[in-house]
Design an enzyme around this catalytic site. Structure first.
Site, short mmCIF file in Angstrom:
data_model
loop_
_atom_site.label_atom_id
_atom_site.label_comp_id
_atom_site.label_asym_id
_atom_site.label_seq_id
_atom_site.Cartn_x
_atom_site.Cartn_y
_atom_site.Cartn_z
N CYS A 6 39.22 -39.24 16.84
CA CYS A 6 38.86 -38.33 15.68
C CYS A 6 40.14 -37.99 15.03
CB CYS A 6 37.91 -37.27 16.29
SG CYS A 6 37.58 -36.10 15.05
N CYS B 264 40.36 -34.21 14.06
CA CYS B 264 40.33 -33.30 15.35
C CYS B 264 41.48 -33.15 15.81
CB CYS B 264 39.48 -33.75 16.31
SG CYS B 264 37.76 -34.15 15.99
N ASP B 265 42.24 -34.30 15.62
CA ASP B 265 43.60 -34.45 16.51
C ASP B 265 44.61 -34.70 15.60
OD1 ASP B 265 41.95 -34.07 18.80
OD2 ASP B 265 41.69 -35.99 19.15
#
Lengths: 306, 105
Positions: A133, A136-137
């Site tokens: 993701c 997300c990261d």
């Protein structure tokens, strides 16, 4: 103590489940949607550019929240829980979550999750440089070197997103051409800090406490190289979340629920829509369309069954 | 009111390492969708386990050095501390059931 019997339970709170809920509620079916908080894969999309009606693009989270707001407006009830299993009970269905629910029909919209690459080092280094993701990261890899694996829309989109943050992006794809949309490919080619490694596979991801890089191999020339990188983002397809109904309905070899064009599964009273279903295209728009059809089929089923 | 206190690098020592009950630290950021899925589960846990487990959260955008110290490269990322020592780390979204099982509560 047995609980009241609901006409319809929808499992999954992404675009498929929410569209099914909007249509079902508008057909006048009392509907309960069971989903963990959030909204699955679509919610984690940084930017959705191909959903009609949003010429400026829209974040996945915002789009899903709007769909939810719309469904609640039509009287949808929601239970925030993770469904574990659907069982048969006479001509009813029992959905096991933190609580147990009984219903006459079920729409399965549990989506899919990213597939693993299946190479050494992947499990050990998940969350230590390996991610599924970018939204997300990605920010943890600001000014670093990252590898993106895959050749579809998601891989291309996330590579473009990461190119804004990372110093250098290597895009590794096992074929000589990308599957993703042509306009994305053009943007990838125009991006100065994205380097392509086509016809190339990852053999191993290396690192102890964190990712240090990956061993790559060109499938045509057989040439191997070690690419040092801090992050590796994997987008190599989707694994359908069909476990909760796998004992009741037919799945294809990839684990996707098989349906007809009316979203009926092999089991009467169970319908499936969105990414969990065997489908030629897994997009938000197809998930929504599936959901609407599944709701109509559930409506017919509940009427004839009465 | 939320039972989960937002802390920073400045009070990490006092709130986490010197706590007399176990602490679960939730590393999160506003742009992280799975973090938003994790929050209500942590709120529930914080209420249920009040007095036995403290839950705090750290915004990784505002505390990049603290996040780097603990090698946070993926969020949600939960660190479990007992008597000032890092006992366990849970990476990625965890359902209520999974989290309770891992915490043994």
């Amino acid at each position: 103590m047995e609980k009241k019997i609901l006409p319809l339970i929808v499992i999954g709170g992404g675009p498929a489940g929410l569209s099914a809920s909007i249509y079902a509620c508008r057909f006048g079916i009392q509907t309960l949607l069971i989903a963990p908080l959030g909204g699955g894969l679509a919610s984690s999309a940084d930017y959705v550019e191909n959903y009609p009606g949003f010429p400026q693009g829209v974040s996945g989270m915002e789009l899903v929240n709007l769909m939810k707001e719309q469904a609640l407006k039509f009287g949808l009830e929601m239970a925030y829980a993770q469904a574990q299993k659907v069982e048969k009970e006479g001509n009813l269905f029992r959905t096991l979550a933190e609580e147990t629910y009984l219903s006459r029909a079920v729409i399965v919209a549990t989506g899919a999750e990213p597939s693993k690459l299946g190479v050494p080092g992947e499990d050990k280094l998940r969350g230590r440089g390996i991610s599924y993701c970018a939204t997300c990261d990605g920010p943890f890899f600001k000014d670093k070197t990252v590898i993106v694996v895959g050749g579809g829309d998601s891989a291309l989109q996330e590579a473009l997103y990461l190119a804004q943050l990372a110093r250098q992006v290597f895009l590794v794809h096992r074929r000589d051409q990308f599957r993703g949309a042509a306009y994305l490919v053009r943007r990838i080619e125009a991006q100065s800090n994205i380097s392509l490694r086509l016809n190339t596979v990852i053999n191993e991801i290396v690192g102890e406490e964190r990712v240090q890089g990956a061993y790559l191999k060109n499938r045509i020339t057989g040439k191997e190289e070690f690419l040092p990188a801090e992050g590796i983002f994997i987008y190599v397809g989707l694994k359908p979340n069909s476990e909760i109904v796998k004992e009741l309905v037919k799945l294809d070899e990839s684990g996707a629920v098989i349906t007809d064009e009316k979203m009926k599964t092999s089991h009467e009273g169970i319908f499936a829509c969105g990414d969990v279903r065997a489908s030629p295209l897994r997009q938000i728009i197809t998930a929504c369309a599936d959901g609407a059809i599944a709701a109509l089929s559930a409506y017919h089923y509940l009427n004839q069954e009465k | 009111m939320s039972k989960i206190k937002e802390i920073s690098a400045n009070d990490f020592q006092k709130e986490v390492l010197e706590s007399n009950i176990p602490v679960l630290v939730d590393f999160w950021a506003p742009w992280c969708a799975p973090c938003r899925m994790q929050t209500p589960i942590l709120e529930k846990l914080a209420t249920e386990l009040e007095g036995k487990l403290k839950i705090v959260k750290v915004n990784t955008d505002e505390n990049p050095e603290l996040a780097a110290n603990y090698q946070i490269m993926s969020i949600p990322n939960l660190l479990f501390f007992k008597s000032g020592k890092l006992e366990a780390q849970f990476i990625g979204y965890h359902s209520e059931k999974e989290l309770k099982a891992k915490l043994g509560v």
